[in-house]
Design a protein around this motif. Structure first.
Motif, PDB file in Angstrom:
ATOM      1  N   GLU A  82     -48.291-104.029-125.085  1.00  0.00           N
ATOM      2  CA  GLU A  82     -47.665-105.143-124.386  1.00  0.00           C
ATOM      3  C   GLU A  82     -48.086-106.449-125.041  1.00  0.00           C
ATOM      4  O   GLU A  82     -49.220-106.580-125.526  1.00  0.00           O
ATOM      5  N   ILE A 109     -47.885-111.391-120.260  1.00  0.00           N
ATOM      6  CA  ILE A 109     -48.504-110.781-119.084  1.00  0.00           C
ATOM      7  C   ILE A 109     -48.924-111.872-118.097  1.00  0.00           C
ATOM      8  O   ILE A 109     -49.502-112.890-118.486  1.00  0.00           O
ATOM      9  N   ARG A 119     -48.366-102.314-114.258  1.00  0.00           N
ATOM     10  CA  ARG A 119     -47.731-103.541-113.802  1.00  0.00           C
ATOM     11  C   ARG A 119     -48.671-104.723-113.960  1.00  0.00           C
ATOM     12  O   ARG A 119     -49.886-104.566-114.157  1.00  0.00           O
ATOM     13  N   ASP A 120     -48.092-105.918-113.894  1.00  0.00           N
ATOM     14  CA  ASP A 120     -48.880-107.135-113.803  1.00  0.00           C
ATOM     15  C   ASP A 120     -48.493-107.827-112.507  1.00  0.00           C
ATOM     16  O   ASP A 120     -47.903-107.203-111.617  1.00  0.00           O
ATOM     17  N   ILE A 154     -44.490-103.150-116.118  1.00  0.00           N
ATOM     18  CA  ILE A 154     -44.440-103.309-117.578  1.00  0.00           C
ATOM     19  C   ILE A 154     -44.265-101.969-118.286  1.00  0.00           C
ATOM     20  O   ILE A 154     -43.952-101.943-119.474  1.00  0.00           O
ATOM     21  N   CYS A 155     -44.455-100.865-117.585  1.00  0.00           N
ATOM     22  CA  CYS A 155     -44.150 -99.541-118.145  1.00  0.00           C
ATOM     23  C   CYS A 155     -43.962 -98.565-116.992  1.00  0.00           C
ATOM     24  O   CYS A 155     -44.855 -98.415-116.161  1.00  0.00           O
ATOM     25  N   GLU A 201     -41.074 -98.625-121.651  1.00  0.00           N
ATOM     26  CA  GLU A 201     -41.643 -99.970-121.634  1.00  0.00           C
ATOM     27  C   GLU A 201     -40.642-100.978-121.059  1.00  0.00           C
ATOM     28  O   GLU A 201     -39.430-100.729-121.008  1.00  0.00           O
ATOM     29  N   ALA A 202     -41.161-102.139-120.665  1.00  0.00           N
ATOM     30  CA  ALA A 202     -40.325-103.198-120.126  1.00  0.00           C
ATOM     31  C   ALA A 202     -39.838-104.134-121.225  1.00  0.00           C
ATOM     32  O   ALA A 202     -40.554-104.386-122.202  1.00  0.00           O
ATOM     33  N   ARG A 216     -39.460-107.323-120.801  1.00  0.00           N
ATOM     34  CA  ARG A 216     -40.169-108.593-120.651  1.00  0.00           C
ATOM     35  C   ARG A 216     -41.428-108.693-121.510  1.00  0.00           C
ATOM     36  O   ARG A 216     -41.735-109.766-122.040  1.00  0.00           O
ATOM     37  N   THR A 217     -42.174-107.608-121.643  1.00  0.00           N
ATOM     38  CA  THR A 217     -43.477-107.663-122.313  1.00  0.00           C
ATOM     39  C   THR A 217     -43.491-106.917-123.648  1.00  0.00           C
ATOM     40  O   THR A 217     -44.552-106.589-124.171  1.00  0.00           O
TER      41      THR A 217
END
Length: 233
Positions: free
Chosen positions: A118, A123, A157-158, A163-164, A171-172, A174-175
């Motif tokens: 990531e 993040i 996650r954040d 995030i995955c 994977e996402a 965004r990151t």
């Protein structure tokens, strides 16, 4: 910023281990050809090593299939990252993405362990491995359409969202790691029969390759034996 494995994961998977590599100040456009060549060679080597083995029952894949069943998803539909990567290697369809992704995929293939990454600058707050409530925000890599997780699913996650998904399945967007990434969180995962020595070797090799080829710094942390939290310095 910290990486935390929450209680719900610890109780389900007490033997899971993590190799964390935190890289900072890299140039993710350097050595692109060499990184791509390392990935291609790793794919060729693992294909030879696998031969005609059944991947679903292979020791590198079967524990992840069982883990996915444990948290309630079909492993034939949601394949772990290592199973997908091994299948791609065998079919000759592993492709270069960017130097950092190529390096972690080459290490994943050589050690037959799942690995992901990531962009730390994208993040928000810390990173945690947890179980989904089913309402979290998630847009998968390469998409613009939200695909929220199933309740109970294991995910990273954040503070903003997932995030995955499905542990290491997808994977996402965004990151994601891009050529512009300078700081990254890389995570190698292991379930028995893989052991701590294998995980440490993979983590150290990945850190060394990133520093050598992409510059910057790389710090490793191996989480095993009841270590469930680490500072991402």
């Amino acid at each position: 910023m910290r990486f935390l494995v929450e209680d719900g994961i610890r109780s389900l998977f007490p033997e899971v281990m993590f190799g964390i590599v935190v890289v900072r100040g890299i140039d993710n456009t350097r050595a692109a050809q060499e990184c791509a060549e390392r990935l291609a060679q790793a794919a060729s080597d693992v294909t030879t090593k696998l031969g005609d083995a059944d991947l679903a029952t292979h020791p590198a894949v079967a524990p992840w299939r069982e883990a996915y069943r444990t948290f309630g998803v079909k492993p034939s539909k949601y394949r772990s990252s290592i199973e997908s990567l091994l299948r791609s290697a065998r079919s000759g369809s592993v492709r270069s993405v960017n130097p950092l992704v190529d390096l972690y995929n080459s290490i994943s293939l050589r050690h037959m362990l799942p690995c992901g990454g990531e962009d730390l600058r994208r993040i928000h707050g810390g990173i945690r491995l947890t179980r989904a409530n089913g309402t979290e925000e998630f847009v998968p890599l390469g998409s613009e359409q939200a695909q929220p997780p199933q309740a109970g699913e294991v995910l990273y996650r954040d503070d903003t969202g997932v995030i995955c998904r499905c542990w290491n399945w997808r994977e996402a967007e965004r990151t994601k790691l891009t050529p512009g990434t300078t700081d990254a969180f890389l995570c190698i995962e292991a379930l028995p029969p893989a052991d701590g020595a294998q995980l440490r070797a993979a983590s150290q090799q990945l850190a060394a390759l990133v520093s050598e080829l992409l510059g910057g710094t790389a710090q490793t942390h191996v989480m095993e034996g009841g270590v469930w939290e680490v500072a991402l310095a």
